[in-house]
Scaffold this motif. Structure first.
Motif, short mmCIF file in Angstrom:
data_model
loop_
_atom_site.label_atom_id
_atom_site.label_comp_id
_atom_site.label_asym_id
_atom_site.label_seq_id
_atom_site.Cartn_x
_atom_site.Cartn_y
_atom_site.Cartn_z
N VAL A 1 0.84 -1.21 0.00
CA VAL A 1 0.00 0.00 0.00
C VAL A 1 0.87 1.25 0.00
O VAL A 1 0.64 2.18 -0.78
CB VAL A 1 -0.97 -0.03 1.20
N ASP A 2 1.89 1.29 0.84
CA ASP A 2 2.77 2.47 0.89
C ASP A 2 3.44 2.71 -0.47
O ASP A 2 3.56 3.85 -0.91
CB ASP A 2 3.87 2.30 1.96
N THR A 3 3.90 1.63 -1.09
CA THR A 3 4.64 1.77 -2.35
C THR A 3 3.72 2.25 -3.47
O THR A 3 4.08 3.13 -4.24
CB THR A 3 5.31 0.44 -2.74
N VAL A 4 2.53 1.68 -3.55
CA VAL A 4 1.60 2.10 -4.61
C VAL A 4 1.16 3.55 -4.37
O VAL A 4 1.07 4.34 -5.30
CB VAL A 4 0.41 1.13 -4.72
N ARG A 5 0.91 3.89 -3.10
CA ARG A 5 0.50 5.27 -2.80
C ARG A 5 1.58 6.28 -3.19
O ARG A 5 1.29 7.38 -3.63
CB ARG A 5 0.21 5.42 -1.30
N ALA A 6 2.83 5.89 -3.02
CA ALA A 6 3.94 6.82 -3.27
C ALA A 6 4.36 6.83 -4.75
O ALA A 6 5.14 7.69 -5.16
CB ALA A 6 5.14 6.44 -2.41
N ALA A 7 3.84 5.89 -5.53
CA ALA A 7 4.33 5.73 -6.91
C ALA A 7 3.89 6.89 -7.79
O ALA A 7 2.78 7.40 -7.66
CB ALA A 7 3.82 4.41 -7.48
N ARG A 8 4.78 7.28 -8.68
CA ARG A 8 4.41 8.22 -9.74
C ARG A 8 4.06 7.39 -10.95
O ARG A 8 4.92 6.76 -11.55
CB ARG A 8 5.61 9.10 -10.09
N THR A 9 2.78 7.35 -11.28
CA THR A 9 2.33 6.46 -12.35
C THR A 9 1.10 7.05 -13.04
O THR A 9 0.36 7.82 -12.43
CB THR A 9 1.99 5.06 -11.78
N ASP A 10 0.91 6.66 -14.29
CA ASP A 10 -0.30 7.04 -15.01
C ASP A 10 -1.41 6.01 -14.83
O ASP A 10 -2.50 6.16 -15.39
CB ASP A 10 0.00 7.21 -16.50
#
Ligand code: ADP
Length: 169
Positions: free
Chosen positions: A138-147
């Motif tokens: 969850v932390d990693t996906v929340r922090a990700a810069r992604t389209d």
């Protein structure tokens, strides 16, 4: 903005642009979610994996990396294969697990995928504690810069779903 949700279910039933597979480094299939994806997706996925082995990953896919193939007969365009770390009580491998989510989203961006479903990587045969795995995911996906516009964590059983749902709250 990426919306993130958790659902309980079988990831091979997802209708999304890309499904993430908790693969092993051989890319040649295994048990758990990997086995389920290859079974339902049919032989085209393994065929693509074999080609990748021959062309780029002679030594296998490294832990924390990700690579895409066709999704075969699944209701998705691509399967993104990533290799989670085997849990260790004496060595912190959380960066490698975080890398699986980051690299999978990077590959999704390269493909132009907008909806991506993840299993709980490393929490089966690789024994990562669900609580730690959910926090890292969850932390990693929340922090990700992604389209990617929508990420779904698809948890096979109710206890795993509860852990991810709590982490998202
Ligand atoms: P790993 O080797 O990364 O631990 P596993 O496939 O053994 O991978 O397990 C990863 C997680 O996937 C486990 O929590 C397991 O319960 C779950 N899982 C197994 N089959 C499915 C499925 N069809 N859909 C979603 N999750 C699944």
């Amino acid at each position: 903005m990426t919306t993130i949700e958790a659902v309980q279910g079988d990831i091979t039933r997802e209708s999304v642009d890309a499904i993430v597979n908790a693969a092993n480094s051989s890319l040649l299939g295994g048990g758990g979610v990997d086995g389920a994806i290859h079974r339902r997706g049919g032989p085209a996925i393994l065929e693509d994996c074999r080609k990748l082995r021959a062309s780029h990953y002679g030594k296998g896919l490294a832990t924390g990396q990700a690579v895409a193939t066709t999704a075969g007969d699944l209701d998705a365009h691509w399967v993104i294969h990533t290799v989670g770390p085997v849990y260790s009580a004496t060595e912190d491998r959380s960066d490698l697990l975080a890398s699986c989510y980051r690299e999978s989203l990077r590959v999704a961006d390269e493909l132009g995928a907008r909806t991506v479903s993840f299993p709980a990587i490393s929490t089966g045969v690789y024994r990562y504690p669900m609580q730690d795995a959910a926090r890292i995911a969850v932390d990693t996906v929340r922090a990700a810069r992604t389209d990617v516009e929508a990420v779904r964590f698809v948890l096979f059983d109710a206890p795993a779903y509860e852990v991810f749902a709590a982490q998202l709250r």
